[in-house]
Motif scaffolding. Structure first.
Motif, PDB file in Angstrom:
ATOM      1  N   ILE A 107       0.932  -1.082   0.128  1.00  0.00           N
ATOM      2  CA  ILE A 107      -0.242   0.099   0.067  1.00  0.00           C
ATOM      3  C   ILE A 107       0.806   1.287  -0.008  1.00  0.00           C
ATOM      4  O   ILE A 107       2.057   1.054   0.446  1.00  0.00           O
ATOM      5  CB  ILE A 107      -0.912  -0.092   1.176  1.00  0.00           C
ATOM      6  N   PRO A 108       0.421   2.311  -0.558  1.00  0.00           N
ATOM      7  CA  PRO A 108      -0.901   2.464  -1.256  1.00  0.00           C
ATOM      8  C   PRO A 108      -0.947   1.757  -2.640  1.00  0.00           C
ATOM      9  O   PRO A 108       0.060   1.523  -3.467  1.00  0.00           O
ATOM     10  CB  PRO A 108      -0.842   3.919  -1.394  1.00  0.00           C
ATOM     11  N   ILE A 138       3.141   5.651  -7.870  1.00  0.00           N
ATOM     12  CA  ILE A 138       3.280   4.813  -7.395  1.00  0.00           C
ATOM     13  C   ILE A 138       4.062   3.581  -7.758  1.00  0.00           C
ATOM     14  O   ILE A 138       4.832   2.872  -6.994  1.00  0.00           O
ATOM     15  CB  ILE A 138       1.884   3.959  -6.958  1.00  0.00           C
ATOM     16  N   PHE A 139       4.025   3.242  -8.967  1.00  0.00           N
ATOM     17  CA  PHE A 139       4.969   2.315  -9.785  1.00  0.00           C
ATOM     18  C   PHE A 139       6.463   2.484  -9.195  1.00  0.00           C
ATOM     19  O   PHE A 139       6.988   1.438  -9.102  1.00  0.00           O
ATOM     20  CB  PHE A 139       5.078   2.206 -11.183  1.00  0.00           C
ATOM     21  N   VAL A 154      -1.005  11.791  -4.200  1.00  0.00           N
ATOM     22  CA  VAL A 154      -1.503  10.295  -4.405  1.00  0.00           C
ATOM     23  C   VAL A 154      -2.077   9.904  -3.202  1.00  0.00           C
ATOM     24  O   VAL A 154      -3.081   9.018  -3.318  1.00  0.00           O
ATOM     25  CB  VAL A 154      -0.297   9.646  -4.912  1.00  0.00           C
ATOM     26  N   ILE A 155      -1.557  10.044  -2.100  1.00  0.00           N
ATOM     27  CA  ILE A 155      -2.338   9.654  -0.902  1.00  0.00           C
ATOM     28  C   ILE A 155      -3.270  10.675  -0.351  1.00  0.00           C
ATOM     29  O   ILE A 155      -2.415  11.792   0.101  1.00  0.00           O
ATOM     30  CB  ILE A 155      -1.076   9.092   0.289  1.00  0.00           C
ATOM     31  N   PRO A 156      -4.541  10.694  -0.316  1.00  0.00           N
ATOM     32  CA  PRO A 156      -5.209  11.557   0.387  1.00  0.00           C
ATOM     33  C   PRO A 156      -4.859  12.026   1.708  1.00  0.00           C
ATOM     34  O   PRO A 156      -4.170  11.256   2.550  1.00  0.00           O
ATOM     35  CB  PRO A 156      -6.536  11.049   0.239  1.00  0.00           C
ATOM     36  N   SER A 157      -4.952  13.333   2.168  1.00  0.00           N
ATOM     37  CA  SER A 157      -4.667  13.858   3.291  1.00  0.00           C
ATOM     38  C   SER A 157      -5.283  12.931   4.753  1.00  0.00           C
ATOM     39  O   SER A 157      -4.532  13.089   5.826  1.00  0.00           O
ATOM     40  CB  SER A 157      -4.986  15.477   3.391  1.00  0.00           C
ATOM     41  N   THR A 158      -6.313  12.473   4.433  1.00  0.00           N
ATOM     42  CA  THR A 158      -6.863  11.548   5.582  1.00  0.00           C
ATOM     43  C   THR A 158      -6.148  10.738   6.115  1.00  0.00           C
ATOM     44  O   THR A 158      -6.108  10.130   7.295  1.00  0.00           O
ATOM     45  CB  THR A 158      -8.372  10.871   5.127  1.00  0.00           C
ATOM     46  N   TYR A 159      -5.124  10.198   5.270  1.00  0.00           N
ATOM     47  CA  TYR A 159      -4.521   8.824   5.582  1.00  0.00           C
ATOM     48  C   TYR A 159      -2.780   9.619   6.141  1.00  0.00           C
ATOM     49  O   TYR A 159      -2.002   8.627   6.419  1.00  0.00           O
ATOM     50  CB  TYR A 159      -4.220   7.931   4.519  1.00  0.00           C
ATOM     51  N   ASN A 207      10.695   8.038   3.086  1.00  0.00           N
ATOM     52  CA  ASN A 207      10.878   9.055   2.382  1.00  0.00           C
ATOM     53  C   ASN A 207       9.967   9.102   1.082  1.00  0.00           C
ATOM     54  O   ASN A 207       9.353  10.051   0.621  1.00  0.00           O
ATOM     55  CB  ASN A 207      12.270   9.328   1.955  1.00  0.00           C
ATOM     56  N   ASN A 208      10.064   7.887   0.451  1.00  0.00           N
ATOM     57  CA  ASN A 208       9.015   7.667  -0.796  1.00  0.00           C
ATOM     58  C   ASN A 208       7.435   7.938  -0.283  1.00  0.00           C
ATOM     59  O   ASN A 208       6.546   8.476  -1.045  1.00  0.00           O
ATOM     60  CB  ASN A 208       9.290   6.315  -1.198  1.00  0.00           C
ATOM     61  N   LEU A 209       7.105   7.306   0.795  1.00  0.00           N
ATOM     62  CA  LEU A 209       5.655   7.125   1.283  1.00  0.00           C
ATOM     63  C   LEU A 209       5.451   8.760   1.410  1.00  0.00           C
ATOM     64  O   LEU A 209       4.225   9.162   1.259  1.00  0.00           O
ATOM     65  CB  LEU A 209       5.466   6.678   2.486  1.00  0.00           C
TER      66      LEU A 209
END
Length: 322
Positions: A52-53, A60-61, A305-310, A295-297
């Motif tokens: 994930i994500p 993401i790839f 790419v990852i919504p602020s909620t997470y 760092n990548n996350l």
């Protein structure tokens, strides 16, 4: 190959197919015993890692992502089949004997009602067929209400476990759904099957036990059997543990062999007692991920790419700065 080599290979291939048939027959016999309520029977296997994500974004790839693990157990009960997925992420636990064994231990504590338990799995040495899992099985027959535990193994390349169908159902359910944190993945597992919903057991660090330390107490000898022959763990097809004979591990290299070979786990001295055996926790703090992965996350968070909620979940991951 020359003619002699071909003849030898044909013989090996024939024996290989015979072992495949044997394993499936033993599975069918165990299923029948479970339906008759004589034993508890379960198959288990690790699903392919979910990183994930996941989403349709091409960014993401090229990034390192967080692994989420799922140890799936299919229990063939008398009334219906029950599927339990024991799940955790890399920050909670690794993927080895400690984690798989702890998942099995949680199942066995629920099923300890005086009936024998039989497991069938593939032959993965790090997760299914090793001395650490055997130490746990010895512990369970000694200190739980389980008279006998059997571990049987499918022939490599021909397992065709029914638990694989469960994994296929989960993979299909998450194929087109973006996943941004472990809980989202667990929800997909719960809703993957409408007819027979899968249970999800979210494993915390308090659920994982150190089976390697347990092995040092429960097993002092695992290399030679009572005939003073070297034990080839990679060829074992059946392991058995008995409450009335807790000093021995019984095993077979062939499922249809007439008799078991034996390993005496204590060559000298007394066997382990309840006062000496204490299951110790495998972890005392969250597991740190690498700086590069962290760092990548964070880059995926900043890019949207990852919504602020997470974002808080990823920001709170422990990092190994060394």
């Amino acid at each position: 190959m020359n003619d002699e080599e071909k003849a030898a290979k044909k013989g090996e291939h024939k024996a290989h197919l015979q072992r495949k048939v044997q394993a499936r027959r033993h599975r069918d016999e165990a299923k029948k015993l479970a339906l008759d309520d004589e034993i508890h029977f379960a198959e288990y296997d690790m699903e392919a890692i979910c990183h994930i994500p996941t989403s349709s974004s091409k960014k993401i790839f090229y990034k390192r992502r967080l692994p989420v693990y799922n140890c799936t157990l299919l229990d063939f009960g008398k009334e219906k089949r029950e599927v339990t997925c024991y799940c955790w992420n890399e920050g909670v636990g690794n993927k080895g004997a400690n984690e798989v064994g702890s998942s099995l231990f949680k199942y066995m504590t629920e099923k300890a009602d005086g009936k024998p338990i039989t497991f069938m799995s593939d032959t993965c040495a790090s997760q299914c067929r090793n001395m650490y899992i055997s130490a746990l099985m010895l512990y369970c027959v000694a200190f739980l209400d389980i008279p006998e535990i059997n571990q049987k193994y499918f022939e490599p390349g021909h397992s065709q476990m029914e638990v694989d169908n469960i994994h296929a159902t989960i993979e299909l359910a998450k194929k087109s759904v973006p996943i941004f944190d472990p809980s989202s993945y667990f929800t997909i597992i719960r809703t993957a099957s409408r007819r027979n919903p899968y249970k999800v057991q979210e494993m915390g660090q308090e659920d994982f036990y150190d089976l390697k330390k347990l092995k040092t107490v429960m097993i002092k000898n695992c290399k030679t059997d009572t005939d003073e022959e070297t034990v080839n763990w990679l060829k074992i097809k059946w392991l058995q543990y008995r409450k009335d004979d807790p000093e021995y591990i019984y095993f077979k290299y062939d499922l249809d062999s007439r008799s078991f070979k034996k390993i005496k786990v204590f060559r000298r001295g007394k066997r382990a007692t309840s006062s000496r055996v204490i299951l110790q926790k495998a972890y005392s703090s969250p597991i740190a991920i690498s700086v590069d992965k962290y760092n990548n996350l964070q880059e995926l968070c900043r890019s949207g790419v990852i919504p602020s909620t997470y974002h808080d979940f990823y920001s709170n991951l422990k990092v190994d700065h060394e």
